[in-house]
Design a protein around this motif. Sequence first.
Motif, PDB file in Angstrom:
ATOM      1  N   VAL A 184       0.862  -1.175   0.000  1.00  0.00           N
ATOM      2  CA  VAL A 184       0.000   0.000   0.000  1.00  0.00           C
ATOM      3  C   VAL A 184       0.901   1.228   0.000  1.00  0.00           C
ATOM      4  O   VAL A 184       1.851   1.317   0.780  1.00  0.00           O
ATOM      5  N   TYR A 185       0.616   2.159  -0.890  1.00  0.00           N
ATOM      6  CA  TYR A 185       1.400   3.382  -0.978  1.00  0.00           C
ATOM      7  C   TYR A 185       0.618   4.476  -0.242  1.00  0.00           C
ATOM      8  O   TYR A 185      -0.419   4.922  -0.707  1.00  0.00           O
ATOM      9  N   TYR A 186       1.130   4.875   0.929  1.00  0.00           N
ATOM     10  CA  TYR A 186       0.464   5.937   1.689  1.00  0.00           C
ATOM     11  C   TYR A 186       1.047   7.281   1.290  1.00  0.00           C
ATOM     12  O   TYR A 186       2.244   7.538   1.463  1.00  0.00           O
ATOM     13  N   VAL A 187       0.188   8.119   0.747  1.00  0.00           N
ATOM     14  CA  VAL A 187       0.568   9.468   0.330  1.00  0.00           C
ATOM     15  C   VAL A 187       0.444  10.367   1.556  1.00  0.00           C
ATOM     16  O   VAL A 187      -0.649  10.631   2.037  1.00  0.00           O
ATOM     17  N   SER A 188       1.582  10.819   2.067  1.00  0.00           N
ATOM     18  CA  SER A 188       1.604  11.434   3.393  1.00  0.00           C
ATOM     19  C   SER A 188       1.085  12.865   3.435  1.00  0.00           C
ATOM     20  O   SER A 188       0.897  13.427   4.504  1.00  0.00           O
ATOM     21  N   VAL A 189       0.893  13.472   2.274  1.00  0.00           N
ATOM     22  CA  VAL A 189       0.360  14.837   2.235  1.00  0.00           C
ATOM     23  C   VAL A 189      -0.772  14.887   1.229  1.00  0.00           C
ATOM     24  O   VAL A 189      -0.783  14.144   0.256  1.00  0.00           O
ATOM     25  N   THR A 190      -1.734  15.767   1.460  1.00  0.00           N
ATOM     26  CA  THR A 190      -2.777  15.971   0.457  1.00  0.00           C
ATOM     27  C   THR A 190      -2.224  16.912  -0.603  1.00  0.00           C
ATOM     28  O   THR A 190      -1.436  17.801  -0.312  1.00  0.00           O
ATOM     29  N   GLY A 191      -2.624  16.707  -1.844  1.00  0.00           N
ATOM     30  CA  GLY A 191      -2.122  17.547  -2.923  1.00  0.00           C
ATOM     31  C   GLY A 191      -1.251  16.758  -3.883  1.00  0.00           C
ATOM     32  O   GLY A 191      -1.318  15.532  -3.944  1.00  0.00           O
ATOM     33  N   VAL A 192      -0.415  17.464  -4.629  1.00  0.00           N
ATOM     34  CA  VAL A 192       0.405  16.828  -5.660  1.00  0.00           C
ATOM     35  C   VAL A 192       1.740  16.377  -5.083  1.00  0.00           C
ATOM     36  O   VAL A 192       2.102  16.706  -3.951  1.00  0.00           O
TER      37      VAL A 192
END
Length: 285
Positions: free
Chosen positions: A183-191
């Motif tokens: 699972v790739y957790y994107v640690s910030v919202t946005g690009v």
Amino acid sequence: MTDHTTETGQSRIRSRFEACAREGRAALVTFVTAGDPDLATSSAILAALPGAGADLIELGVPFTDPMADGIPVQLAGQRALKAGQTLKKTLAMVDDFRKAGHDTPIVLMGYYNPIYVYGVERFLKDARRCGVDGLIVVDLPPEEDAELCIPALEAGISFIRLATPTTDDKRLPKVLQNTSGFVYYVSVTGVTGGAIADYGAVGEAVTRIKRHTELPVAVGFGVKTAADAATIAKSADGVVVGSALVERVRLSLDAEGKATEKTVSAVTSLVEELAGGVRQGRKAA
């Protein structure tokens, strides 16, 4: 095209995360854009990544409308497309990488359109034969799993999904239902390329995701330095670095935007630093 299907994508990714776990550390996952700044230089960077300390490699497939990418990755894609990079050439890069004897897992990351144009069935057949281990397709939600996710899994290729700070406990099971590999957790919202504001929140998010899955959780977006990598590595199973690496490519180019003798080493030197950081951030036994 050589057939590199002796080990499926699912098993090669799983084996690599398990090997890192046995060492008591997170895996270093590096992202570079295929064909940036040109095919030959990009192929040399790809070949050099395992020796520099990359445990898994995300290879970006350049696309004309990269809506989820920040400026550094957008520019890398533009450089690659200008140099003539195609999905077919990207698959050939993976094929050459496998022919050279590298067993580092490779995940193609990008958007659905180039795969759709190539033809899903043909793409999966060629990707599997070249030695592609997994896919991250950022614009295909779980509701569209029949398009590519299910066929990919049936072809022995992992389909890796992104979770974000806004993926709540109600949505998470849907996101995870056909996810494989990690699972790739994107640690910030946005690009891509934004800064991580709260490392504590990242650790809490990883713990929350692990309540829903036994898959490894890799954390990316905003990791730029060895210190960042060490901090994230204390709570995550993998640390993903992308924008910082493609930015190293850009800064190494000459005034015409062409590769120099420093381009490959500019990338690998940062990977070596990040690999050291991941090892410093060893998990408590």
